[in-house]
Design a protein around this motif. Structure first.
Motif, PDB file in Angstrom:
ATOM      1  N   SER A  37     -25.645 -31.660  23.618  1.00  8.77           N
ATOM      2  CA  SER A  37     -27.071 -31.792  24.223  1.00  8.77           C
ATOM      3  C   SER A  37     -26.939 -32.245  25.713  1.00  8.77           C
ATOM      4  N   ASP A  38     -28.124 -31.825  26.531  1.00  7.51           N
ATOM      5  CA  ASP A  38     -28.222 -32.508  27.798  1.00  7.51           C
ATOM      6  C   ASP A  38     -29.684 -32.876  28.089  1.00  7.51           C
ATOM      7  N   TYR A  39     -29.697 -33.641  29.065  1.00 10.65           N
ATOM      8  CA  TYR A  39     -31.076 -33.642  29.697  1.00 10.65           C
ATOM      9  C   TYR A  39     -30.968 -33.164  31.040  1.00 10.65           C
ATOM     10  N   TYR A  40     -32.209 -32.510  31.458  1.00  7.53           N
ATOM     11  CA  TYR A  40     -32.306 -32.107  32.803  1.00  7.53           C
ATOM     12  C   TYR A  40     -33.493 -32.654  33.516  1.00  7.53           C
ATOM     13  N   LYS A  41     -32.990 -33.021  34.957  1.00  8.05           N
ATOM     14  CA  LYS A  41     -34.050 -33.975  35.626  1.00  8.05           C
ATOM     15  C   LYS A  41     -34.827 -33.171  36.736  1.00  8.05           C
ATOM     16  N   ALA A  42     -34.319 -31.983  36.780  1.00  7.87           N
ATOM     17  CA  ALA A  42     -34.693 -31.068  37.930  1.00  7.87           C
ATOM     18  C   ALA A  42     -34.733 -29.443  37.235  1.00  7.87           C
ATOM     19  N   VAL A  43     -35.512 -28.469  37.800  1.00  6.83           N
ATOM     20  CA  VAL A  43     -35.664 -27.298  37.445  1.00  6.83           C
ATOM     21  C   VAL A  43     -34.303 -26.581  37.750  1.00  6.83           C
ATOM     22  N   ILE A  44     -33.859 -25.913  36.713  1.00  4.85           N
ATOM     23  CA  ILE A  44     -32.307 -25.247  36.648  1.00  4.85           C
ATOM     24  C   ILE A  44     -32.567 -24.039  37.865  1.00  4.85           C
ATOM     25  N   PRO A  45     -31.816 -23.952  38.892  1.00  2.00           N
ATOM     26  CA  PRO A  45     -31.981 -22.906  39.902  1.00  2.00           C
ATOM     27  C   PRO A  45     -31.682 -21.707  39.473  1.00  2.00           C
ATOM     28  N   LYS A  46     -32.090 -20.546  40.085  1.00  2.00           N
ATOM     29  CA  LYS A  46     -31.836 -19.056  39.751  1.00  2.00           C
ATOM     30  C   LYS A  46     -30.141 -18.984  39.405  1.00  2.00           C
TER      31      LYS A  46
END
Length: 196
Positions: A37-46
């Motif tokens: 698992s992971d947590y994302y704090k920013a939008v994944i860029p292209k």
């Protein structure tokens, strides 16, 4: 489908099977799995999405589940409960891969585990960092564990920070009061906070 019907599905029974088969306690086909698992704090860029897509196409047997965060969840302080992954997270991701006995069973384990690690490593530049956070309910021994029957506090701090962030020390303090001899433990349990 109902919850009990989903239990049939995840146990490998064919669609339409009677729920009575669950009373037999016999698996149709043993299913093995590896989750990360992971947590994302920013939008994944292209570029990150292209990386994700390419690895998914290469691996084929893996899945990705994204759960959005935010809203009311962010209104609760990280320290109010044991669960600290609240404010600042856009979403949580589950990377999952599973295989059955008929696909090589335990002999295929090393291959499938390596495939899950490949996707996890490819997404590292886009996920949370310092530490790279993880969801406790998708237990992952790759992020740190204890090998012995004893729970080493220094080893536990490694995975504890990923699962519980700043709450780990507070939880270890509670463990010291409730279970000072560390009777209840596993490879990734919270140990009692050592006395100073």
């Amino acid at each position: 489908m109902s919850w009990v019907e989903s239990t049939l599905y995840w146990a490998g029974f064919s669609n339409g099977s009677s729920i009575d088969v669950l009373l037999d306690r016999v698996a149709v086909n043993k299913v093995f799995a590896k989750h990360k698992s992971d947590y994302y704090k920013a939008v994944i860029p292209k570029q990150g999405l292209e990386t994700l897509w390419q690895v998914l196409m290469d691996i084929e047997d893996i899945f990705v589940q994204m759960n959005p965060y935010g809203g009311r969840m962010e209104e609760i302080s990280d320290s109010e409960t044991a669960f600290a992954h609240r404010a600042g997270n856009l979403f949580k991701v589950l990377y999952g891969i599973q295989w059955s006995e008929s696909e090589g069973g335990v002999n295929a384990t090393a291959r499938y585990v390596e495939l899950s690690r490949r996707l996890y490593n490819a997404m590292a530049p886009y996920a949370s960092s310092n530490p790279r956070e993880a969801f406790i309910n998708y237990r992952d021994l790759d992020i740190g564990s204890n090998e012995s029957d004893e729970t080493d506090f220094e080893d536990a701090k490694e995975y504890g920070a990923k699962y519980f962030r700043n709450n780990f020390i507070r939880l270890a303090d509670v463990k010291a009061k409730i279970d000072p001899k560390n009777f209840f433990k596993n490879e990734q349990s919270i140990p009692p906070l050592p006395s100073h």
